[in-house]
Design an enzyme around this catalytic site. Structure first.
Site, mmCIF file in Angstrom:
data_model
loop_
_atom_site.group_PDB
_atom_site.id
_atom_site.type_symbol
_atom_site.label_atom_id
_atom_site.label_comp_id
_atom_site.label_asym_id
_atom_site.label_seq_id
_atom_site.Cartn_x
_atom_site.Cartn_y
_atom_site.Cartn_z
ATOM 1 N N ALA A 118 0.843 -1.192 0.000
ATOM 2 C CA ALA A 118 0.000 0.000 0.000
ATOM 3 C C ALA A 118 0.876 1.238 0.000
ATOM 4 O O ALA A 118 2.099 1.165 0.105
ATOM 5 C CB ALA A 118 -0.916 -0.002 1.226
ATOM 6 N N CYS B 263 -36.080 7.670 12.163
ATOM 7 C CA CYS B 263 -36.226 9.093 12.435
ATOM 8 C C CYS B 263 -37.480 9.372 13.269
ATOM 9 O O CYS B 263 -38.472 8.634 13.192
ATOM 10 C CB CYS B 263 -36.296 9.869 11.122
ATOM 11 S SG CYS B 263 -34.677 10.177 10.362
ATOM 12 N N GLN C 205 -26.298 -2.552 17.191
ATOM 13 C CA GLN C 205 -27.114 -3.752 17.368
ATOM 14 C C GLN C 205 -26.615 -4.603 18.524
ATOM 15 O O GLN C 205 -25.456 -4.493 18.943
ATOM 16 C CB GLN C 205 -27.092 -4.595 16.078
ATOM 17 C CG GLN C 205 -27.634 -3.877 14.863
ATOM 18 C CD GLN C 205 -27.611 -4.743 13.624
ATOM 19 O OE1 GLN C 205 -28.264 -5.785 13.560
ATOM 20 N NE2 GLN C 205 -26.866 -4.311 12.620
ATOM 21 N N CYS D 68 -36.910 7.316 6.511
ATOM 22 C CA CYS D 68 -36.090 6.536 7.446
ATOM 23 C C CYS D 68 -36.943 6.024 8.599
ATOM 24 O O CYS D 68 -37.565 6.822 9.317
ATOM 25 C CB CYS D 68 -34.941 7.396 7.989
ATOM 26 S SG CYS D 68 -33.990 6.584 9.294
ATOM 27 N N GLY E 110 -21.194 -3.213 6.256
ATOM 28 C CA GLY E 110 -22.374 -4.062 6.310
ATOM 29 C C GLY E 110 -23.659 -3.386 6.742
ATOM 30 O O GLY E 110 -24.661 -4.069 6.950
ATOM 31 N N HIS F 21 -9.545 -4.289 35.981
ATOM 32 C CA HIS F 21 -9.872 -5.625 35.504
ATOM 33 C C HIS F 21 -11.345 -5.929 35.735
ATOM 34 O O HIS F 21 -11.805 -6.056 36.868
ATOM 35 C CB HIS F 21 -9.026 -6.694 36.188
ATOM 36 C CG HIS F 21 -9.342 -8.074 35.687
ATOM 37 N ND1 HIS F 21 -8.682 -8.647 34.621
ATOM 38 C CD2 HIS F 21 -10.299 -8.963 36.061
ATOM 39 C CE1 HIS F 21 -9.205 -9.833 34.382
ATOM 40 N NE2 HIS F 21 -10.187 -10.045 35.238
ATOM 41 N N HIS G 72 -27.056 3.885 14.317
ATOM 42 C CA HIS G 72 -27.628 2.820 15.127
ATOM 43 C C HIS G 72 -26.580 1.738 15.348
ATOM 44 O O HIS G 72 -25.574 1.660 14.655
ATOM 45 C CB HIS G 72 -28.860 2.212 14.449
ATOM 46 C CG HIS G 72 -28.553 1.438 13.201
ATOM 47 N ND1 HIS G 72 -28.263 2.039 11.988
ATOM 48 C CD2 HIS G 72 -28.488 0.090 12.953
ATOM 49 C CE1 HIS G 72 -28.025 1.123 11.076
ATOM 50 N NE2 HIS G 72 -28.147 -0.080 11.633
ATOM 51 N N PHE H 181 -6.068 -15.315 -0.469
ATOM 52 C CA PHE H 181 -5.087 -15.772 0.517
ATOM 53 C C PHE H 181 -5.690 -15.769 1.912
ATOM 54 O O PHE H 181 -5.539 -16.739 2.676
ATOM 55 C CB PHE H 181 -3.837 -14.884 0.486
ATOM 56 C CG PHE H 181 -2.857 -15.217 1.590
ATOM 57 C CD1 PHE H 181 -2.035 -16.332 1.485
ATOM 58 C CD2 PHE H 181 -2.772 -14.431 2.737
ATOM 59 C CE1 PHE H 181 -1.139 -16.650 2.501
ATOM 60 C CE2 PHE H 181 -1.895 -14.745 3.753
ATOM 61 C CZ PHE H 181 -1.068 -15.863 3.631
ATOM 62 N N ARG I 82 1.778 5.013 1.860
ATOM 63 C CA ARG I 82 2.038 5.324 3.260
ATOM 64 C C ARG I 82 0.727 5.262 4.046
ATOM 65 O O ARG I 82 -0.342 5.507 3.486
ATOM 66 C CB ARG I 82 2.660 6.714 3.377
ATOM 67 C CG ARG I 82 4.031 6.848 2.733
ATOM 68 C CD ARG I 82 4.502 8.290 2.776
ATOM 69 N NE ARG I 82 3.558 9.154 2.065
ATOM 70 C CZ ARG I 82 3.628 10.494 2.083
ATOM 71 N NH1 ARG I 82 4.565 11.099 2.789
ATOM 72 N NH2 ARG I 82 2.753 11.211 1.412
#
Length: 339
Positions: A21, A45, A166, A42, A157, A238, A164, A306, A23
């Site tokens: 790639a 909304c 999930q 929507c 996705g 922890h 929002h 790969f 930089r």
């Protein structure tokens, strides 16, 4: 020169190949079109509440003036009814009903206000919704893991632009998650310590992959990232289960999560990403060997043959370099805020 690195928390290998790639500051950037603050089409909304399922499991604010809403998913991957009995067909084939919980957290009434642009109190409201629903569901004896996640952008996705996230809770612990806990358990058996706490302290001492710290959290680029700019937010205390995060830690996490997303967004315009709250399985909150944390994975590359064939992820940027660039972004954002 490329380099194989092993993730100490999973024992999985990744391949760092920065020569494939440009930089790390030159990843492709895409300007997103400006979205309106309200979209009549929507379902998330304000004013369109009737277009989401009637079962609202949590709300901050009034019905007409809500700030955060949690509803069941209209098109759920899992449903709350069914049998947990595993049905075997011969020695190899096993089935079970898709029982579980699938909810959507609508993070804001503003159609065009992502987490990175929210005030800290708005992000905290989202986190309060997460914790509330997590703690409500952890008492369901059918559920074994509760995953809270956010997909932002088509490359990650998502199908709806409105901010929002999930929650999906399942009656089994998937093998990849179980392997993470097996590695952590083995490390604890050998050392008597939590591998994630040791990793956090080692990264703080080294400094080269550290992005920033707050009173309660440490933000870093992992040693063996699955993707360029993968980022972890680790608690300084922890705690194995996300549901046990304290109020003051949740308030701090709101600022840390927002500032981390702001830095990533500033560095990677048009950022598509996923984040997941990695947490202990239900009923294992007492674990001394696991630490809940937030994992953010920008979607800058596409897995190909790969990766699919070997199970080895390729990252085209060194985490030491991406951490340096994100540190600069955090400093710049803070200077702008002070001005």
């Amino acid at each position: 020169m490329s380099e194989f690195r092993q993730d100490p928390t999973t024992r999985e290998w990744v391949l760092l190949a920065p020569e494939r790639a440009k930089r790390p500051e030159d990843f492709p950037q895409h300007q997103r079109p400006m979205a309106p603050a309200w979209d009549p089409d929507c379902p998330f909304c304000p004013g369109n509440e009737q277009r989401t399922p009637e079962e609202e499991t949590f709300r901050i604010g009034t019905h007409a003036g809500w700030q955060v809403r949690v509803v069941t998913n209209k098109y759920p991957a899992l449903t709350p009814t069914g049998s947990l009995t595993r049905r075997h067909q011969g020695a190899l084939f096993t089935r079970m009903d898709g029982v579980g919980i699938h909810e959507v957290s609508i993070e804001t009434p503003d159609h065009a206000r992502p987490l990175a642009e929210m005030e800290a109190v708005e992000v905290e409201n989202v986190l309060v919704a997460y914790r509330t629903r997590y703690n409500a569901l952890r008492h369901d004896p059918r559920l074994k893991i509760i995953l809270i996640f956010r997909n932002q952008g088509k490359g990650a996705g998502t199908s709806l632009a409105h901010p929002h996230s999930q929650l999906i809770a399942t009656p089994l612990v998937p093998p990849p998650i179980r392997r993470k806990h097996d590695v952590a358990r083995a490390y604890y058996d050998d050392t008597g310590r939590c591998i994630y706490c040791d990793l956090r302290e080692a990264e703080i001492a080294a400094g080269e992959r550290l992005v920033f710290q707050s009173e309660h959290f440490t933000v870093l680029q992992p040693f063996a990232p699955q993707a360029p700019y993968e980022t972890w937010i680790l608690p300084n205390r922890h705690v194995a289960a996300f549901g046990d995060v304290a109020d003051e830690e949740l308030s701090d996490l709101a600022v840390v999560l927002r500032d981390t997303l702001r830095a990533l967004t500033a560095q990677l315009q048009g950022l598509d990403f996923n984040y997941v709250i990695q947490t202990a399985p239900v009923g294992e909150a007492h674990l001394n060997y696991y630490l809940w944390h937030v994992q953010i994975v920008p979607r800058l590359t596409t897995p190909a043959g790969f990766e699919l064939g070997s199970g080895i992820s390729i990252s085209t940027a060194l985490p030491e370099e991406t951490a340096r660039l994100l540190r600069a972004q955090v400093r710049q954002r803070r200077l702008e805020t002070e001005d």
